[in-house]
Design a protein around this motif. Structure first.
Motif, PDB file in Angstrom:
ATOM      1  N   UNK A  80       0.842  -1.228  -0.156  1.00 49.20           N
ATOM      2  CA  UNK A  80      -0.040   0.095   0.036  1.00 49.20           C
ATOM      3  C   UNK A  80       0.976   1.485  -0.212  1.00 49.20           C
ATOM      4  N   UNK A  81       1.842   1.293   0.774  1.00 52.26           N
ATOM      5  CA  UNK A  81       2.768   2.574   1.002  1.00 52.26           C
ATOM      6  C   UNK A  81       3.370   2.567  -0.288  1.00 52.26           C
ATOM      7  N   UNK A  82       3.913   1.446  -0.984  1.00 52.16           N
ATOM      8  CA  UNK A  82       4.619   1.562  -2.100  1.00 52.16           C
ATOM      9  C   UNK A  82       3.706   1.962  -3.267  1.00 52.16           C
ATOM     10  N   UNK A  98       1.371   4.032  -2.929  1.00 50.56           N
ATOM     11  CA  UNK A  98       0.955   5.494  -2.724  1.00 50.56           C
ATOM     12  C   UNK A  98       1.997   6.053  -3.280  1.00 50.56           C
ATOM     13  N   UNK A  99       3.156   5.924  -2.905  1.00 51.29           N
ATOM     14  CA  UNK A  99       4.679   6.557  -3.083  1.00 51.29           C
ATOM     15  C   UNK A  99       4.640   6.760  -4.462  1.00 51.29           C
ATOM     16  N   UNK A 100       4.292   5.667  -5.146  1.00 51.33           N
ATOM     17  CA  UNK A 100       4.623   5.476  -6.857  1.00 51.33           C
ATOM     18  C   UNK A 100       3.563   6.472  -7.400  1.00 51.33           C
ATOM     19  N   UNK A 101       2.380   6.219  -7.010  1.00 54.20           N
ATOM     20  CA  UNK A 101       1.353   7.007  -7.732  1.00 54.20           C
ATOM     21  C   UNK A 101       1.181   8.598  -7.818  1.00 54.20           C
ATOM     22  N   UNK A 102       1.947   9.033  -6.419  1.00 54.05           N
ATOM     23  CA  UNK A 102       2.122  10.410  -6.202  1.00 54.05           C
ATOM     24  C   UNK A 102       3.477  10.877  -6.502  1.00 54.05           C
ATOM     25  N   UNK A 103       4.500   9.935  -6.789  1.00 52.33           N
ATOM     26  CA  UNK A 103       5.843  10.622  -6.739  1.00 52.33           C
ATOM     27  C   UNK A 103       6.047  11.826  -7.844  1.00 52.33           C
ATOM     28  N   UNK A 104       5.275  11.697  -8.887  1.00 47.21           N
ATOM     29  CA  UNK A 104       5.562  12.953  -9.743  1.00 47.21           C
ATOM     30  C   UNK A 104       4.935  14.343  -9.249  1.00 47.21           C
TER      31      UNK A 104
END
Lengths: 295, 378
Positions: free
Chosen positions: A165-167, A169-175
């Motif tokens: 889940x954390x990974x 979220x991080x991936x999806x909002x990284x940009x």
């Protein structure tokens, strides 16, 4: 025919579309949400509600969502932190080493946005599946036991865990996180770094005393742009998280989509809004408006 | 339980019955008002894996219906979770507006709700001559007491699916889903009627006249299993993917789905727990103000022809509500074995183990729904 407008009216005319947009698509829905949160439905599946002065919806909301608020804040904060750790070096590298490729590299950061958010997240379920490539690699490298002990895997799996889940979220909002940092780092005059070095500062000291303070507005903007949507996210928790990783967005979705309890969902949404506003006010009190577009 | 049929047998059956079905376009051409130019596209919403689809060289039922009637069909497998589906159609129907679909294939309890809300059209029975083939036991059922608004599509059995390679042993009871060796590899359906129905049977409750109180032990057991990490997920119809790729060792599932999935993974099994399985009926209904009422009637008439019904049933492995399907299967050597499958044609022993979840009082239904939702969403 001459229009009854003076030169002084021009700015008003220019902002009118934006103001109208905000009124219709932000202020009015927000007021409707507030009204719903203080209403009771007249029938179980009907659309009409009546205003009610009793705080039943807020009591319901609080009993349903209190533990989820704390969990959502924790998970969103962790995803933001991981994003900062991953995103800052990448942004630094693009700004300092990108050279003539900098626009292209910056563009590549947003490439994931070319694909649907939902599709990207569902694609991750294949990557993280028990028999998927990532878990196969974990097995080949005999890392399962270690990762399990570190709490990164649950029952030897990655999918449907807090880590996934954390990974996700991080991936999806990284940009959202990287772009403001790139913008912020781009404004740092390289001669400042040279001057600091000439004065005898080592790299870590230059980073802490020069780079970090100057990059702070970007870090804060990026952090907020990640933290706020991550708090209310539904999709990552639904597909990547486990049954004990549900977030505040999930209960709102469940109330609207499954239970048809719009008024309770509205109350939870209002509480979420208040919580985020509270965080922003706390932040502004501490740091002023730095990073909120008024650096 | 080992299934008696494989996909190639079904395919052979579909090809061999093609001769009879191929006459349909000729026959239909003789009837008035069936030209493409006179009809609107028929929009159907259904569950995944609930119809025979096009296979190499063999058209599925949708295509065959189009060829037979000249009516275009937009067939959507967009029903993953009936509660979410209801929330999609609720707004327009509550506002007195039509929805896109002309036919909804929904669980019986949802049909019952739609009937109570007066959001359905009565079926044009005069145009559905083949409705006379409906099994007697399903005429005027509990969910549609006057028998005006719905025609059953299929009857399913909720039980336990498992991957024998992952479990390392046969499963036969609900308790197996809570076994330590399956920790973190079990899923339950997010549709509370199926999940709680199965658990209530295991608790020895009479599910034909259920109350909220009856569900409490099952809810508590689920809560403990969730907190301990025994349960990996609560799913809609999308449990199929997790079961196929091995993310799940066992789950609550529907018999017909698993029979179809076994074609892709022969290690999968389905069992009706020794304490009993839940019978679920999915029914065809026409939403209020639907444009294609006439086309919908033609579809219903088509799928209630025993040959067409047999084609669908041979592919889906659910219990067909159409009389004569058994006879059609018996007539072909490739499908004769299906008759022996108690999950498609329950014998007395199996029938005694299957129970349909009865209606809750409104108050109890709300209470169960809230508790279950709280369990899975928080």
């Amino acid at each position: 025919m001459k229009l009854p407008l003076t030169r002084r009216d021009l700015p008003l005319l220019l902002v009118a579309p934006g103001v109208a947009w905000l009124i219709f698509f932000f202020v009015l829905p927000l007021l409707e949400l507030l009204r719903q949160s203080w209403s009771q439905p007249t029938s179980r599946f009907g659309l009409t509600t009546t205003l009610s002065p009793n705080p039943d919806n807020y009591m319901d909301a609080f009993s349903l969502a209190a533990p989820l608020f704390a969990r959502s804040v924790g998970i969103a904060a962790l995803a933001t932190l991981v994003g900062l750790v991953v995103g800052f070096p990448l942004a630094w590298w693009i700004v300092r080493r990108g050279g003539r490729w900098k626009p292209l590299l910056t563009g590549l950061v947003v490439v994931p946005f070319f694909f649907s958010y939902l599709v990207r997240t569902i694609a991750w379920t294949t990557l993280l599946a028990d028999s998927g490539p990532l878990m196969q690699m974990v097995r080949v490298l005999s890392l399962g036991h270690l990762l399990n002990n570190l709490g990164l895997l649950q029952d030897g799996r990655l999918l449907n865990t807090t880590t996934a889940l954390v990974a996700g979220l991080t991936y999806n909002y990284l940009p959202f996180l990287i772009l403001p940092i790139i913008a912020s780092l781009g404004t740092i005059d390289p001669t400042l770094l040279e001057a600091a070095a000439d004065l005898g500062a080592h790299s870590p000291r230059i980073f802490l005393k020069v780079v970090f303070p100057l990059a702070l507005p970007g870090l804060i903007s990026g952090g907020l742009l990640t933290f706020i949507p991550a708090m209310g996210d539904v999709v990552n928790s639904q597909y990547l998280g486990g049954v004990n990783d549900r977030m505040i967005g999930n209960i709102i979705a469940d109330l609207v989509l499954i239970q048809q309890r719009f008024t309770t969902a509205a109350a939870i949404s209002m509480l979420l809004l208040l919580l985020i506003t509270f965080f922003l006010l706390m932040y502004m009190r501490r740091y002023g408006k730095t990073g909120l577009g008024a650096s | 339980m080992k299934r008696l049929t494989r996909r190639r047998d079904v395919l052979r059956f579909l090809i061999t019955t093609g001769g009879t079905a191929a006459m349909a376009p000729v026959l239909s051409a003789c009837q008035p008002n069936k030209g493409k130019q006179n009809s609107v596209p028929l929009i159907i919403s259904n569950w995944p894996l609930f119809i025979d689809t096009d296979q190499p060289g063999v058209a599925g039922s949708v295509r065959r219906f189009e060829q037979a009637t000249g009516i275009d069909v937009i067939y959507r497998e967009d029903l993953n979770d009936p509660d979410s589906f209801f929330s999609r159609i609720r707004l327009p129907l509550a506002m007195g507006q039509p929805v896109e679909q002309d036919i909804l294939i929904v669980p019986n309890w949802l049909a019952s709700r739609l009937i109570r809300l007066n959001w359905l059209e009565p079926l044009p029975w005069a145009q559905i001559g083949n409705a006379s083939n409906l099994e007697d036991s399903l005429k005027k059922p509990l969910w549609d007491p006057k028998g005006l608004y719905s025609l059953p599509w299929m009857v399913g059995i909720t039980g336990i699916a498992y991957n024998i390679k992952s479990t390392g042993r046969e499963l036969n009871s609900v308790d197996d889903l809570f076994a330590k060796e399956l920790h973190g590899r079990v899923s339950f359906l997010s549709m509370w009627r199926d999940t709680l129905g199965l658990l209530m049977l295991a608790d020895g409750k009479n599910i034909t006249a259920p109350t909220y109180k009856d569900t409490i032990p099952a809810l508590q057991r689920l809560e403990q299993a969730k907190t301990s990490g025994q349960i990996r997920s609560f799913t809609g119809n999308d449990y199929q993917k997790d079961l196929l790729v091995g993310n799940l060792a066992a789950c609550v599932a529907w018999a017909g789905d698993v029979a179809q999935l076994m074609g892709e993974n022969p290690d999968l099994r389905f069992v009706v727990p020794k304490t009993g399985g839940v019978l679920t009926a999915d029914v065809m209904v026409i939403p209020r103000k639907a444009d294609g009422k006439r086309e919908a009637a033609q579809w219903m008439n088509y799928v209630y022809d025993p040959i067409n019904a047999a084609r669908i049933d041979a592919a889906t492995h659910f219990i067909s509500p159409v009389k004569g399907v058994k006879k059609v299967f018996a007539a072909s050597s490739s499908t004769a074995k299906l008759i022996e499958d108690p999950l498609m044609f329950p014998d007395k022993t199996m029938a005694n183990r299957l129970h349909m979840l009865g209606p809750f009082s409104d108050q109890d239904e709300i209470a169960v729904e809230r508790q279950f939702s709280k369990l899975i969403a928080s």
